[in-house]
Design an enzyme around this catalytic site. Structure first.
Site, PDB file in Angstrom:
ATOM      1  N   ASN A  10     -88.846  69.506 -25.139  1.00  8.25           N
ATOM      2  CA  ASN A  10     -89.099  70.507 -26.184  1.00  8.25           C
ATOM      3  C   ASN A  10     -89.382  71.817 -25.456  1.00  8.25           C
ATOM      4  O   ASN A  10     -90.462  71.996 -24.906  1.00  8.25           O
ATOM      5  CB  ASN A  10     -90.306  70.083 -27.037  1.00  8.25           C
ATOM      6  CG  ASN A  10     -90.712  71.171 -28.020  1.00  8.25           C
ATOM      7  OD1 ASN A  10     -89.950  72.106 -28.285  1.00  8.25           O
ATOM      8  ND2 ASN A  10     -91.912  71.049 -28.567  1.00  8.25           N
ATOM      9  N   LYS A  12     -89.766  74.722 -26.658  1.00  3.62           N
ATOM     10  CA  LYS A  12     -90.609  75.656 -27.431  1.00  3.62           C
ATOM     11  C   LYS A  12     -90.006  77.063 -27.393  1.00  3.62           C
ATOM     12  O   LYS A  12     -88.791  77.193 -27.377  1.00  3.62           O
ATOM     13  CB  LYS A  12     -92.047  75.627 -26.921  1.00  3.62           C
ATOM     14  CG  LYS A  12     -92.603  74.210 -26.766  1.00  3.62           C
ATOM     15  CD  LYS A  12     -94.086  74.184 -26.613  1.00  3.62           C
ATOM     16  CE  LYS A  12     -94.541  72.776 -26.264  1.00  3.62           C
ATOM     17  NZ  LYS A  12     -95.958  72.570 -26.493  1.00  3.62           N
ATOM     18  N   HIS A  96     -93.541  69.251 -35.695  1.00  2.00           N
ATOM     19  CA  HIS A  96     -94.334  69.438 -34.472  1.00  2.00           C
ATOM     20  C   HIS A  96     -95.692  70.041 -34.849  1.00  2.00           C
ATOM     21  O   HIS A  96     -95.783  70.859 -35.766  1.00  2.00           O
ATOM     22  CB  HIS A  96     -93.579  70.359 -33.498  1.00  2.00           C
ATOM     23  CG  HIS A  96     -94.192  70.372 -32.135  1.00  2.00           C
ATOM     24  ND1 HIS A  96     -95.311  71.119 -31.840  1.00  2.00           N
ATOM     25  CD2 HIS A  96     -93.858  69.702 -31.001  1.00  2.00           C
ATOM     26  CE1 HIS A  96     -95.626  70.909 -30.566  1.00  2.00           C
ATOM     27  NE2 HIS A  96     -94.782  70.059 -30.035  1.00  2.00           N
ATOM     28  N   GLU A  98     -97.366  72.290 -33.595  1.00  2.00           N
ATOM     29  CA  GLU A  98     -97.435  73.762 -33.563  1.00  2.00           C
ATOM     30  C   GLU A  98     -96.863  74.339 -34.857  1.00  2.00           C
ATOM     31  O   GLU A  98     -97.325  75.380 -35.333  1.00  2.00           O
ATOM     32  CB  GLU A  98     -96.695  74.284 -32.320  1.00  2.00           C
ATOM     33  CG  GLU A  98     -97.506  74.019 -31.054  1.00  2.00           C
ATOM     34  CD  GLU A  98     -96.689  73.872 -29.788  1.00  2.00           C
ATOM     35  OE1 GLU A  98     -95.505  74.250 -29.769  1.00  2.00           O
ATOM     36  OE2 GLU A  98     -97.249  73.361 -28.794  1.00  2.00           O
ATOM     37  N   GLU A 168     -97.748  62.317 -30.962  1.00  2.00           N
ATOM     38  CA  GLU A 168     -98.260  63.411 -30.137  1.00  2.00           C
ATOM     39  C   GLU A 168     -99.706  63.735 -30.520  1.00  2.00           C
ATOM     40  O   GLU A 168     -99.938  64.477 -31.496  1.00  2.00           O
ATOM     41  CB  GLU A 168     -97.394  64.656 -30.338  1.00  2.00           C
ATOM     42  CG  GLU A 168     -95.960  64.479 -29.919  1.00  2.00           C
ATOM     43  CD  GLU A 168     -95.369  65.770 -29.386  1.00  2.00           C
ATOM     44  OE1 GLU A 168     -94.882  65.761 -28.254  1.00  2.00           O
ATOM     45  OE2 GLU A 168     -95.418  66.789 -30.083  1.00  2.00           O
ATOM     46  N   GLY A 174     -99.951  70.466 -24.345  1.00  2.00           N
ATOM     47  CA  GLY A 174    -100.082  71.710 -23.606  1.00  2.00           C
ATOM     48  C   GLY A 174    -101.457  71.923 -23.006  1.00  2.00           C
ATOM     49  O   GLY A 174    -101.793  73.018 -22.558  1.00  2.00           O
ATOM     50  N   SER A 214     -98.580  66.356 -22.714  1.00  2.00           N
ATOM     51  CA  SER A 214     -98.789  66.511 -21.271  1.00  2.00           C
ATOM     52  C   SER A 214     -98.196  65.364 -20.456  1.00  2.00           C
ATOM     53  O   SER A 214     -98.733  64.995 -19.407  1.00  2.00           O
ATOM     54  CB  SER A 214    -100.277  66.701 -20.943  1.00  2.00           C
ATOM     55  OG  SER A 214    -100.768  67.873 -21.583  1.00  2.00           O
TER      56      SER A 214
HETATM   57  C1  PEP Z   1     -94.685  69.091 -26.966  1.00  2.00           C
HETATM   58  O1  PEP Z   1     -94.495  70.278 -27.090  1.00  2.00           O
HETATM   59  O2  PEP Z   1     -94.180  68.306 -27.782  1.00  2.00           O
HETATM   60  C2  PEP Z   1     -95.474  68.625 -25.830  1.00  2.00           C
HETATM   61  C3  PEP Z   1     -95.754  67.358 -25.739  1.00  2.00           C
HETATM   62  O3  PEP Z   1     -95.882  69.577 -24.937  1.00  2.00           O
HETATM   63  P1  PEP Z   1     -96.545  69.308 -23.486  1.00  2.00           P
HETATM   64  O4  PEP Z   1     -95.718  68.258 -22.819  1.00  2.00           O
HETATM   65  O5  PEP Z   1     -96.479  70.617 -22.795  1.00  2.00           O
HETATM   66  O6  PEP Z   1     -97.930  68.834 -23.735  1.00  2.00           O
END
Ligand code: PEP
Length: 252
Positions: A10, A12, A96, A98, A168, A174, A214
């Protein structure tokens, strides 16, 4: 039962078209021939044409990061499912955290987007996950189970072949904090049990449930080794070709 791993990046709001091309050109030889998992990069809308062109004939598939639920109309700034498929997009991330946090996405709109995307022939990566306070209050299972039910309302068992669920935990996205492999396995298992109640055990056993939060080159192997973790949705580490490749390698 054997499920195929799906490793999805992803990106972003990162990478201009020129930067996207450079990253894909770096990634292509690194993951070439690694067919033990599906490899997807979900990119910003403006990078889609570049990504589809640059990945032609490779084992890398292209996804978008969101989609609107209407077929067309007065929705300034939005993109429809048909626009995506016509550009060669195969996957789309929906719900997501976000989008939920910053753009007022609700389970209702996530459900509408999911149905519109499936109707257009897209594969959906549906994100669910609890915030930190919910985990600390001990209600993670209830939260992910409720999101799964609401977000998949009126999605048929047949359409579930084209749905991937990404678990998630919001507190891990992040932040550098990762769910332990045991936490990831347990909550992915709760999602699978919810799918079993909704669709029956066969659909639940066949469904791909990723972990995201992460995931990186160091922790991927341990997370992916867990029975209920069928892949990863990867943010930060998907922007570095060598790191993303290590995660792909862990899924071979
Ligand atoms: C994500 O954006 O779905 C995500 C898991 O980000 P990160 O791996 O940076 O935590």
């Amino acid at each position: 039962m054997a499920r195929r791993y799906v490793i999805a990046g992803n990106w972003k709001m990162n990478k201009t078209p020129a930067e996207a091309k450079a990253l894909i050109e770096e990634l292509k030889p690194m993951v070439a021939g690694k067919n033990g998992c599906d490899i997807v990069i979900c990119v910003p809308y403006v990078d889609i044409c570049t990504a589809v062109e640059a990945t032609k004939g490779t084992n890398i598939k292209v996804g978008a990061e969101n989609v609107h639920f209407a077929e067309s109309g007065a929705y300034t700034g939005e993109i429809s499912a048909k626009m995506l498929t016509e550009c060669g997009v195969e996957y789309v991330i929906i719900g997501h955290s976000e989008r939920r946090q910053y753009f007022a996405e609700t389970d209702e709109t996530v459900n509408l987007r999911t149905k519109a995307a499936l109707a257009a022939g897209l594969k959906v990566i549906l994100c669910v996950g609890e915030v930190k306070e919910q985990r600390l209050s001990g209600i993670t299972d209830e939260v992910v189970s409720m999101q799964t039910k609401l977000d998949l309302a009126d999605v048929s068992a047949e359409d579930m072949k084209n749905v991937i669920i990404a678990y998630e935990p919001v507190w891990a996205i992040g932040t550098g904090l990762t769910a332990t492999p045991e936490q990831a396995d347990e909550t992915c298992g709760v999602i699978r049990a919810t799918l079993a109640k909704m669709y029956g055990q066969d659909v639940a056993d066949a469904s791909i449930i990723q972990y995201g939060g992460s995931m990186n080159a160091k922790n991927a192997a341990e997370l992916l080794a867990k029975e209920n973790v069928d892949g990863g949705l990867i943010g930060g580490a998907s922007l570095k070709a060598p790191d993303f490749t290590v995660i792909v390698d862990a899924a071979q």
